[in-house]
Design an enzyme around this catalytic site. Structure first.
Site, mmCIF file in Angstrom:
data_model
loop_
_atom_site.group_PDB
_atom_site.id
_atom_site.type_symbol
_atom_site.label_atom_id
_atom_site.label_comp_id
_atom_site.label_asym_id
_atom_site.label_seq_id
_atom_site.Cartn_x
_atom_site.Cartn_y
_atom_site.Cartn_z
ATOM 1 N N VAL A 119 31.104 45.652 31.613
ATOM 2 C CA VAL A 119 32.292 44.707 32.115
ATOM 3 C C VAL A 119 33.308 45.387 32.818
ATOM 4 C CG1 VAL A 119 33.952 43.105 31.846
ATOM 5 C CG2 VAL A 119 31.703 43.153 30.435
ATOM 6 N N GLY A 129 44.027 37.921 35.517
ATOM 7 C CA GLY A 129 43.125 36.871 34.933
ATOM 8 C C GLY A 129 41.481 36.887 35.368
ATOM 9 N N LEU A 130 41.433 37.923 36.376
ATOM 10 C CA LEU A 130 39.938 38.002 36.923
ATOM 11 C C LEU A 130 38.869 38.370 35.968
ATOM 12 C CD1 LEU A 130 40.694 38.912 40.667
ATOM 13 C CD2 LEU A 130 39.949 36.665 39.839
ATOM 14 N N ASP A 155 35.156 48.949 23.918
ATOM 15 C CA ASP A 155 36.170 50.180 23.587
ATOM 16 C C ASP A 155 37.270 49.663 22.842
ATOM 17 O OD1 ASP A 155 34.110 51.981 24.550
ATOM 18 O OD2 ASP A 155 35.067 51.833 26.641
ATOM 19 N N TYR A 162 39.001 41.042 24.818
ATOM 20 C CA TYR A 162 37.788 39.972 24.418
ATOM 21 C C TYR A 162 38.098 39.280 23.318
ATOM 22 C CZ TYR A 162 34.696 43.205 26.922
ATOM 23 O OH TYR A 162 34.236 43.954 28.169
HETATM 24 C C1 LIG Z 1 38.859 45.260 30.952
HETATM 25 C C2 LIG Z 1 39.143 44.523 32.186
HETATM 26 C C3 LIG Z 1 37.545 43.880 32.709
HETATM 27 C C4 LIG Z 1 40.114 43.514 32.136
HETATM 28 O O1 LIG Z 1 39.905 42.872 33.341
HETATM 29 P P1 LIG Z 1 41.439 42.160 33.755
HETATM 30 O O2 LIG Z 1 41.099 41.314 35.206
HETATM 31 O O3 LIG Z 1 42.442 43.108 34.165
HETATM 32 O O4 LIG Z 1 41.796 41.075 32.782
HETATM 33 P P2 LIG Z 1 42.445 39.818 32.753
HETATM 34 O O5 LIG Z 1 43.629 39.857 33.738
HETATM 35 O O6 LIG Z 1 41.657 38.808 33.052
HETATM 36 O O7 LIG Z 1 42.975 39.775 31.306
HETATM 37 C C5 LIG Z 1 42.655 38.711 30.454
HETATM 38 C C6 LIG Z 1 43.519 38.732 29.248
HETATM 39 O O8 LIG Z 1 43.306 39.901 28.432
HETATM 40 C C7 LIG Z 1 44.413 40.837 28.373
HETATM 41 N N1 LIG Z 1 43.947 41.986 28.714
HETATM 42 C C8 LIG Z 1 43.727 42.460 29.893
HETATM 43 N N2 LIG Z 1 43.195 43.837 29.662
HETATM 44 C C9 LIG Z 1 43.544 44.062 28.643
HETATM 45 C C10 LIG Z 1 43.389 45.374 27.763
HETATM 46 N N3 LIG Z 1 43.252 46.487 28.353
HETATM 47 N N4 LIG Z 1 44.020 45.348 26.488
HETATM 48 C C11 LIG Z 1 44.380 44.349 25.820
HETATM 49 N N5 LIG Z 1 44.481 43.013 26.647
HETATM 50 C C12 LIG Z 1 44.058 42.949 27.769
HETATM 51 C C13 LIG Z 1 45.416 40.196 29.386
HETATM 52 O O9 LIG Z 1 46.699 40.456 29.000
HETATM 53 C C14 LIG Z 1 44.955 38.663 29.461
HETATM 54 O O10 LIG Z 1 45.389 38.078 28.445
HETATM 55 P P3 LIG Z 1 46.276 36.758 28.743
HETATM 56 O O11 LIG Z 1 45.129 35.750 29.288
HETATM 57 O O12 LIG Z 1 46.623 36.069 27.486
HETATM 58 O O13 LIG Z 1 47.459 36.751 29.450
HETATM 59 C C15 LIG Z 1 39.584 45.632 33.370
HETATM 60 O O14 LIG Z 1 40.684 45.843 32.706
HETATM 61 C C16 LIG Z 1 38.729 46.570 33.408
HETATM 62 O O15 LIG Z 1 37.825 46.793 34.325
HETATM 63 N N6 LIG Z 1 38.911 48.032 32.900
HETATM 64 C C17 LIG Z 1 38.146 49.260 32.883
HETATM 65 C C18 LIG Z 1 36.729 49.071 32.339
HETATM 66 C C19 LIG Z 1 36.694 48.761 31.128
HETATM 67 O O16 LIG Z 1 37.377 49.399 30.333
HETATM 68 N N7 LIG Z 1 35.555 47.839 30.612
HETATM 69 C C20 LIG Z 1 35.493 47.550 29.184
HETATM 70 C C21 LIG Z 1 34.424 48.349 28.914
HETATM 71 S S1 LIG Z 1 34.088 48.120 27.081
#
Ligand SMILES: CC(C)(COP(=O)(O)OP(=O)(O)OC[C@H]1O[C@@H](n2cnc3c(N)ncnc32)[C@H](O)[C@@H]1OP(=O)(O)O)[C@@H](O)C(=O)NCCC(=O)NCCS
Ligand SMILES: CC(C)(COP(=O)(O)OP(=O)(O)OC[C@H]1O[C@@H](n2cnc3c(N)ncnc32)[C@H](O)[C@@H]1OP(=O)(O)O)[C@@H](O)C(=O)NCCC(=O)NCCS
Lengths: 182, 182
Positions: A119, A129-130, A155, A162
């Protein structure tokens, strides 16, 4: 963030097929509203989701590079995509240009369980929020295939991400375990 | 237990194909040794492993019943077996009779990861080292396909069973997570 969220609240035309072509979440174009005459509004950008498997592997590699993931042989990435049950991608579309800004895939037995892997949302588009929208799209697709048990390995820094979507860690003491060849 | 273990220490003729036919771990027959003239020795029992997918689903259901798993629609079990990357079964063979005594399967993207599901040994055959032997067989198969990341979700009472085979729980804080449709 609310700005993006509205893009996904409109009706969708999703198919239940695994190998659907390009799909749209019928995101309203920015700038359609006469009240919205800002610099960005003229760009007509929208976010689109797809389960298309015919991805440009170099573009995918670039996306994974952008979040610091280590490179993987493209031959193996190609094979993994072919043999994933679901391949979900997220695109920013402006006119006839599209840019890959998110990705996720899932393995499955096509009956009981699915496991989500890889992901990723491009750093330029994170915290809007994406990631959540992408996961919602994945879960909707899996649910439409009657998969009753969706799993993943998170992770530590994304466990809360999640959890905010309804995922539970170690439910009833069930432990995720890993084995590496030696 | 040592008794059973010797059966698996002899050379094997395993193929790397996913859909191999019946395979033997060249288990020595009980009673081959003239020193071993016991009641059981005349039965000529041996343990055999297979990746054959053409299982009798009622026999499999019986095995799962024996460990108290809840019943699942056979139509879905059939689909899950068809779409698993690896299906491993363990048999007790006496003459031309064979009895299904163990089972495990794995989903996979055929490239990077595999996830093991439904590991089971019939209660009559538990605690004799056969669960471990079955898992060794599964891991050998997965390794021969160059899968580098083997995962599973372990119920609390079997975490130590998998740990004894080299599986690690929550390595580097990675958490197994579950989502159920609602
Ligand atoms: C993890 C990832 C996919 C999240 O995508 P994103 O578009 O930043 O997440 P969102 O903006 O949709 O966040 C959704 C919710 O999760 C929360 N959130 C996002 N990233 C978070 C994090 N690293 N830790 C805790 N909460 C997080 C947000 O606060 C939001 O909460 P809310 O809806 O209650 O306000 C992105 O940060 C990413 O690609 N990270 C690097 C790759 C990675 O680590 N992938 C996961 C591997 S297991
Ligand atoms: C779990 C199961 C497959 C183990 O099979 P088995 O043939 O009894 O296991 P083995 O005899 O090969 O045991 C191998 C090792 O694990 C240990 N072990 C076995 N079951 C164990 C358990 N429940 N808890 C902790 N250790 C266990 C044994 O002591 C042995 O260790 P050793 O080699 O150091 O002596 C079997 O008990 C079973 O089918 N249980 C019911 C179904 C189930 O719970 N499956 C797992 C779902 S996640």
């Amino acid at each position: 963030m609310g700005f993006w969220k509205t893009w996904f609240s409109t009706p969708e035309s999703l198919t239940t097929s695994k190998t659907t072509s390009f799909e749209e979440h019928t995101a309203a174009s920015v700038g359609n509203s006469p009240n919205n005459i800002s610099e960005t509004s003229s760009k007509e950008a929208r976010i689109v989701f797809s389960t298309e498997r015919d991805l440009d592997l170099y573009e995918l590699e670039e996306l994974c590079d952008a979040v610091g993931w280590s490179r993987r042989p493209l031959r193996k990435v190609k094979k993994a995509i072919e043999h994933s049950f679901l391949v979900a991608s997220m695109w920013q579309v402006r006119g006839n240009q599209r840019r890959l800004i998110g990705f996720a895939r899932a393995t499955s037995d096509h009956a009981f369980n699915a496991t989500i892997w890889d992901v990723v949302v491009h750093p330029d588009f994170q915290s809007k929020g994406l990631g959540k929208a992408l996961m919602k799209y994945v879960l909707k697709k899996l649910r439409s295939e009657e998969i009753s048990n969706v799993t993943l390995f998170a992770d530590p820094h994304v466990v809360d991400f999640y959890r905010s979507m309804g995922f539970m860690s170690d439910p009833e003491g069930i432990k995720g375990m890993f084995w590496y060849p030696h």
